[in-house]
Structures are given as C-alpha cells and as structure tokens.
Design a protein around this motif. Structure first.
Motif, mmCIF file in Angstrom:
data_model
loop_
_atom_site.group_PDB
_atom_site.id
_atom_site.type_symbol
_atom_site.label_atom_id
_atom_site.label_comp_id
_atom_site.label_asym_id
_atom_site.label_seq_id
_atom_site.Cartn_x
_atom_site.Cartn_y
_atom_site.Cartn_z
ATOM 1 N N ALA A 90 0.849 -1.044 0.023
ATOM 2 C CA ALA A 90 -0.078 -0.053 -0.062
ATOM 3 C C ALA A 90 0.794 1.291 -0.067
ATOM 4 C CB ALA A 90 -0.932 0.183 1.410
ATOM 5 N N THR A 91 1.724 1.250 0.822
ATOM 6 C CA THR A 91 2.872 2.278 0.752
ATOM 7 C C THR A 91 3.583 2.593 -0.301
ATOM 8 O OG1 THR A 91 3.192 1.867 3.171
ATOM 9 C CG2 THR A 91 4.604 3.417 2.118
ATOM 10 N N ALA A 92 3.882 1.275 -0.883
ATOM 11 C CA ALA A 92 4.604 1.343 -2.316
ATOM 12 C C ALA A 92 3.802 1.830 -3.521
ATOM 13 C CB ALA A 92 5.060 -0.104 -2.760
ATOM 14 N N ARG A 93 2.471 1.566 -3.402
ATOM 15 C CA ARG A 93 1.481 2.016 -4.483
ATOM 16 C C ARG A 93 1.442 3.770 -4.519
ATOM 17 N NH1 ARG A 93 -1.323 -2.663 -3.449
ATOM 18 N NH2 ARG A 93 -2.627 -1.820 -1.935
ATOM 19 N N ALA A 94 1.337 4.274 -3.197
ATOM 20 C CA ALA A 94 1.109 5.458 -2.852
ATOM 21 C C ALA A 94 2.311 6.377 -3.454
ATOM 22 C CB ALA A 94 0.740 5.636 -1.473
ATOM 23 N N GLY A 316 -4.866 3.413 5.120
ATOM 24 C CA GLY A 316 -3.922 2.670 4.167
ATOM 25 C C GLY A 316 -3.544 3.466 3.028
ATOM 26 N N GLU A 317 -3.540 2.828 1.666
ATOM 27 C CA GLU A 317 -2.627 3.613 0.508
ATOM 28 C C GLU A 317 -3.284 5.093 0.534
ATOM 29 O OE1 GLU A 317 -3.510 1.360 -3.018
ATOM 30 O OE2 GLU A 317 -2.924 3.402 -4.223
ATOM 31 N N LYS A 318 -4.429 5.312 0.667
ATOM 32 C CA LYS A 318 -5.007 6.705 0.591
ATOM 33 C C LYS A 318 -4.623 7.556 1.541
ATOM 34 C CE LYS A 318 -9.703 8.718 0.487
ATOM 35 N NZ LYS A 318 -10.878 8.424 1.061
ATOM 36 N N GLY A 319 -4.375 7.087 2.814
ATOM 37 C CA GLY A 319 -3.939 8.059 3.716
ATOM 38 C C GLY A 319 -2.459 8.306 3.109
ATOM 39 N N VAL A 320 -1.495 7.390 2.907
ATOM 40 C CA VAL A 320 -0.062 7.597 2.603
ATOM 41 C C VAL A 320 -0.254 8.593 1.372
ATOM 42 C CG1 VAL A 320 2.107 6.698 1.763
ATOM 43 C CG2 VAL A 320 0.890 5.594 3.331
ATOM 44 N N ARG A 321 -1.068 8.548 0.257
ATOM 45 C CA ARG A 321 -1.260 9.581 -0.724
ATOM 46 C C ARG A 321 -1.196 10.823 -0.254
ATOM 47 N NH1 ARG A 321 -3.095 7.630 -6.338
ATOM 48 N NH2 ARG A 321 -2.603 5.362 -6.307
ATOM 49 N N LEU A 327 2.897 17.076 1.517
ATOM 50 C CA LEU A 327 4.084 17.797 1.876
ATOM 51 C C LEU A 327 4.442 18.374 0.393
ATOM 52 C CD1 LEU A 327 5.524 14.638 3.701
ATOM 53 C CD2 LEU A 327 5.302 17.122 4.430
ATOM 54 N N ARG A 328 3.870 17.667 -0.590
ATOM 55 C CA ARG A 328 4.334 18.518 -2.174
ATOM 56 C C ARG A 328 3.694 19.669 -2.251
ATOM 57 N NH1 ARG A 328 2.684 20.157 -6.317
ATOM 58 N NH2 ARG A 328 0.520 19.856 -5.687
#
Ligand SMILES: Cc1cc2nc3c(=O)[nH]c(=O)nc-3n(C[C@H](O)[C@H](O)[C@H](O)COP(=O)(O)O)c2cc1C
Ligand SMILES: CCCCCCCCCCC(=O)C(=O)O
Length: 363
Positions: A90-94, A316-321, A327-328
C-alpha cells in the motif's frame, strides 16, 4: 476538512494498539533527540527573496539515477503491516503515485519483490530502494543484496547508526519485543539462522568497519548510500571511499538519544561533502517548509518516516497518498513564497535562526 499531518497522527493513535503506536512514535532513552528533530526546525526561519521572476516551478530532483517528482522520499520504517493489513505494498503504490522513492527494507513485513511489483503496477519506472543492516556474516548480507537486485531495487541504503539497537523505553514498558503472530520480517526468510516457521532475526553488528562496506560495494553495481551519518569526518571518509550518497539522520531519535537533531548536523556534513555526492536528511520533517529549510542548508532531498506510518494507519494507501500530496503542495507553496522556481534556488542565505533578524542586521 482536509486532514493535516497532526490529524492523521491523532487518527493513527486512535486506531492502533497503544503498544504499536508507541513502537512507531517512540524514541530512545529520554526521547530528547526525538523531540529535538521537530523542535530544531521550529528554531529556524526562512528569509524569502522577492521579484525573482520564477513564473513556473519544477520540484523534481534526480538522485542516484532516479528522478523524483519532488524532493521528498519515504524513509525506511519497519513492519508496515502493524499499521495496516496491506502493509508495504500500500505504501509502495502511494509512493509510486507521488512519483518519488520508497526505501523499503530488511524489516518489511512483505517481501521486497512484492513491494517493487506493487510500485511498478502504478508506475512502470517507480523507484524502490532497499535498506539493509550489514549482517555479521557477509554471505547473509550478500543474499539480501541479491534479493533486492532481483526485485529491481535501484539503490541500497546501508544503515550505519545502529551498531547496537536503541534502548526504547516505551517498548520496554509495554514488553513489546516481538511481532504479533502472522507478521514477520519477510525478507529474512530462507537465510542461515531462519527456520521454516520463523525468519532469521535482524542482527546489529558493533564490529563493522569501512572494510565491510568496501566488500559490499565490490559485490554490487547498485549505488550505495549510507544512512545515519551525523559527523562531518565520517562524511569525508564516505566520499573518499566512493559512497554514492549520504542520509543525515539520527534514526528518528531511536538510537543515540544524545545525538543532535538531524537538521543541526546537516550544515557541517554538507560542507564536508561539498556537492560531490547527494546529501539527504530525515528526522522531524513535518511540513513543506521543513523540507525547504533542509534543502537550503544543503540537502538534495528529505525523507519522512513516521508521517507515512500515520497515513498508512489512518487510511491505508489513501492515507499515505494524502501525506505525500500534503508535503508536495506545502513545499511547492513555500518555494513560491521564497521566490524560487526549483529546489536549486534554495540556498543557505535564506535560513536564519528565529529571533536573529532585527532591522537589517541579517545579511
Ligand atoms: C517505526 C519506525 C521504524 C523504523 N525502522 C527503520 C528501519 O528498519 N531501518 C532504518 O534504517 N531506519 C528505520 N527507522 C528510521 C527512519 O528510517 C527514519 O530515519 C526516521 O523515522 C526519520 O524520522 P521521522 O520519523 O521524524 O520522519 C524507523 C523509524 C521508525 C519511526
Ligand atoms: C517488535 C519487535 C522489535 C524487533 C526489532 C527488529 C529490528 C528492526 C529494526 C527497525 C528499526 O530500525 C527501528 O528503528 O525500529
């Protein structure tokens, strides 16, 4: 309302078992280094420039052959399945969606090949680096390196700040010294010392020296970065040894509690390196302005550890995105406010100690 990192930290705290939350959140000893990582950024201010004609902005940077869409990457943190059942993929996808680098590592709860596959399913050329602790037996380290190479990792990050494991008082209080059933450091399976049921334990090796690093570099064509450099003398040796990059870090305050904040150690390391190899920084980066300060003081990019775990635990992934997009956007905004068009426009003249600017004395 758009959640800030503070909101996500709070959501993570509510969702996680307190023992897991404290494992993620905690530092070594009295947690001075942990606290100082964030506090030291608050003691620094940016002195913006104006009318510099930067009509457009390009946030991208290139590190060790990988292009990052922004100068923020994901530092290695252990055991993502403690935060969310999908864990590192999930982290990798985000991270791939954000166009930046994920540093996965030995202590991942999903094998490295599955992590790189998850990233590449989102973006074909997604960059994943592999973090490792050199093991006392070189053949074990080599097996891990080959695993990372086969998985398509594009750099190795050797953590050198952990000759022994930090004394983490929160974990000791909870008696948190093993993973729950069903979770393991999956990259440690099939190595000497592993059994069918249990992967080999990750060893910390106080006897390591530059000889061990030389051996590793002779065994791989991947770029090798050192993580956990604070002393400019070590930075000079690393450059002389041919290391490909440095990560200024006190391990998120989890190793030597008496260490300085990462941002305080950065200027001397950057000066010693003098632009010959990229210098990265992690520890306490919570805002785009922190990233801007670090870049102005000589970093090519910054890493974030805990914020990614908060995002993962919260959503999950959404949270990391969301964490990476925050930050961006903040970094982009700060760059514009400082009159910059690219990360290279941030220099040390923009950073002052808070309280030190009075009536034209600054520059
Ligand atoms: C829960 C947790 C696990 C970590 N695991 C590792 C690891 O396995 N290897 C490593 O080199 N650093 C590890 N770190 C350190 C991070 O890579 C990074 O240096 C630190 O988290 C940066 O500080 P920040 O959390 O304030 O962003 C870990 C940090 C945390 C919080
Ligand atoms: C929950 C049991 C802890 C076992 C520790 C294994 C070592 C992993 C290293 C992770 C790390 O670097 C960190 O800072 O934590």
């Amino acid at each position: 309302m758009i959640p800030t990192l503070t909101d996500l930290r709070e959501r993570a705290r509510k969702r996680l078992d307190p023992r897991v939350y404290d494992f993620f959140e905690g530092g070594a000893g009295g947690e001075t280094a942990l606290h100082e990582n964030e506090a030291a950024f608050r003691r620094l201010a940016l002195l913006p420039r104006v009318l510099r004609g930067a009509a457009t902005r390009d946030l991208s940077v290139t590190l060790c052959g990988d292009r990052l869409a922004m100068p923020v990457l994901v530092s290695p943190t252990a055991f993502h399945r403690l935060a969310h059942p999908e864990g590192e993929p999930a982290t990798a996808r985000a991270t791939a969606a954000a166009g930046t680098v994920l540093v996965t590592g030995m202590a991942a709860t999903v094998p490295v090949a599955e992590v790189t596959a998850a990233a590449r399913a989102v973006q074909a050329d997604a960059a994943v680096w592999f973090q490792l602790y050199l093991q006392p037996e070189p053949e074990v380290t080599l097996a891990l390196v080959r695993r990372a190479e086969r998985a398509g990792c594009t750099a190795l990050v050797v953590t050198v700040d952990s000759p022994v494991f930090g004394r983490r008082e929160r974990d000791a209080r909870h008696g948190f010294d093993d993973l729950p059933a069903g979770l393991a450091a999956e990259n440690m399976r099939g190595l000497p010392g592993a059994t069918d049921d249990r992967p080999r334990d990750i060893a910390m090796s106080p006897g390591l020296s530059w000889d061990d690093l030389r051996r590793l570099r002779a065994q791989t064509r991947l770029p090798v970065l050192l993580k956990g450099i604070l002393h400019p003398g070590d930075a000079r040796i690393a450059v002389a040894e041919g290391v490909d990059g440095l990560l200024v870090s006190n391990h998120g305050g989890r190793q030597l509690d008496a260490a300085p904040a990462s941002i305080e150690a950065l200027p001397a390391v950057a000066e010693a390196v003098a632009g010959r190899i990229p210098v990265l920084l992690d520890g306490g980066v919570r805002r785009g302005s922190d990233a801007a300060v670090a870049l102005a003081l000589g970093a090519s990019a910054v890493g974030v550890g805990r914020p990614v775990l908060w995002g993962l635990a919260a959503d999950g992934e959404k949270g990391v995105r969301h964490v990476l997009e925050l930050l961006r956007a903040e970094f982009d905004h700060v760059l514009a406010l400082c009159g910059g068009g690219s990360p290279a426009d941030l220099g040390p003249d923009l950073v002052v100690a808070r309280g030190s600017v009075r009536g034209g004395e600054a520059r």
